[in-house]
Scaffold this active site. Structure first.
Site, PDB file in Angstrom:
ATOM      1  N   ASP A   1       2.056   1.487   4.075  1.00  0.00           N
ATOM      2  CA  ASP A   1       3.046   1.946   3.884  1.00  0.00           C
ATOM      3  C   ASP A   1       3.792   2.796   5.395  1.00  0.00           C
ATOM      4  OD1 ASP A   1       4.313   5.058   3.207  1.00  0.00           O
ATOM      5  OD2 ASP A   1       3.028   6.052   4.930  1.00  0.00           O
TER       6      ASP A   1
ATOM      7  N   ASP B   1       5.674   5.118   6.843  1.00  0.00           N
ATOM      8  CA  ASP B   1       6.211   6.600   7.563  1.00  0.00           C
ATOM      9  C   ASP B   1       4.723   7.389   7.459  1.00  0.00           C
ATOM     10  OD1 ASP B   1       8.869   5.961   7.966  1.00  0.00           O
ATOM     11  OD2 ASP B   1       9.289   7.446   5.960  1.00  0.00           O
TER      12      ASP B   1
END
Length: 304
Positions: free
Chosen positions: A54, A56
């Site tokens: 991922d 963020d």
């Protein structure tokens, strides 16, 4: 026969020794230089193992889409009011955590409205610049090291993010990763319409995208690893053989502990770990987003 004086012979022997020493020294220096410039052998490719990260708050501090929007706002692509509206929609989406809790159609339809009418080439070039200006220094060194370990082991590494895929590819390229899966924007005649193709790369959509990639690349998901900070990514984390919680929110931290997953927290303060508010929401509530927008307002005198 010519007799060489003792002193002459000694001088000649000394000179020969000096020559040999010089040759040895030069050879040694050449060998050292060659060793320094020698490229280490590439690892044997691991064709069935891979890693999925991922972005963020996992690979990057904060929300990549916010920094991207802020960079575009500084270039006067749109007004500060547009940024504030966009960030608020994203914050509601992240804080709510489930598609049932927010108007997903509104979020989806407005996710990329700020680039509507712009050319793909223009936005991609801006993304390169904005990465250098606002994102490069916000990459978590610890997470970057985790990705590098997979690369060193011969595995491929992909980013999987709700961020627009063009920006995700810029980040992946700059980090030397294999590629990126991201939210896909509709393009007509080389320009963005502001609408999405399919759904945002979020939750179950991430798992579906990873599964499709694994089928295409013939990966063994039981040998793959996934990294995320958010419980929203449980579908992706549960899909692979090894799951790692990075800078986790409170829900993911609890789940990781109950399932025996590894937890990596690269944040210096523990307050964020205890609160566990998702990335954009945390930034908005803590003043990161507000502070950035206020700074833009003061500099550009935007009326919002």
């Amino acid at each position: 026969m010519v007799r060489v004086p003792f002193r002459g012979r000694a001088a000649r022997i000394g000179a020969e020794a000096d020559d040999e020493e010089t040759r040895a020294l030069v050879a040694g220096e050449a060998s050292a230089a060659a060793a320094e410039t020698e490229v280490p052998p590439a690892p044997e490719p691991d064709l069935t193992g891979a890693a999925f990260f991922d972005v963020d708050n996992t690979m990057m501090m904060g929300a990549s889409i916010f920094w991207f929007a802020r960079g575009l706002a500084a270039r006067e692509y749109f007004t500060g009011r547009d940024v504030a509206s966009f960030v608020w929609q994203q914050a509601k989406f992240r804080i709510a955590g489930t598609e049932r809790s927010v108007d997903m159609h509104t979020v989806r339809d407005n996710a990329l409205a700020f680039v509507a009418g712009r050319s793909v080439q223009e936005i991609s070039a801006a993304g390169e610049e904005i990465y250098d200006e606002l994102m490069a220094d916000r990459i978590w060194p610890g997470t970057r090291m985790l990705a590098q370990r997979h690369l060193d082991a011969g595995q491929r590494v992909w980013l999987v993010t709700a961020t627009p895929v063009e920006l995700a590819k810029v980040i992946a390229h700059r980090l030397g990763l294999t590629g990126a899966l991201g939210t896909v924007a509709e393009v007509v005649d080389g320009r963005y319409t502001g609408r999405l193709v399919g759904e945002m790369m979020h939750g179950e959509s991430k798992a579906q995208a990873v599964r499709a990639l694994a089928d295409r690349e013939r990966l063994d998901l039981s040998r793959c690893t996934a990294y995320s900070d958010s419980s929203n990514d449980l579908p992706m984390l549960s899909l692979v053989g090894t799951s790692v919680a990075v800078n986790p929110d409170s829900d993911l931290r609890a789940i990781a502990r109950s399932r025996g997953w590894t937890v990596k927290d690269f944040r210096t303060g523990r307050k964020a770990a205890r609160i566990g508010v998702p990335t954009v929401g945390a930034a908005a509530l803590s003043g990161g987003v507000v502070g950035g927008l206020v700074a833009l307002r003061r500099r550009n005198r935007w009326p919002f």
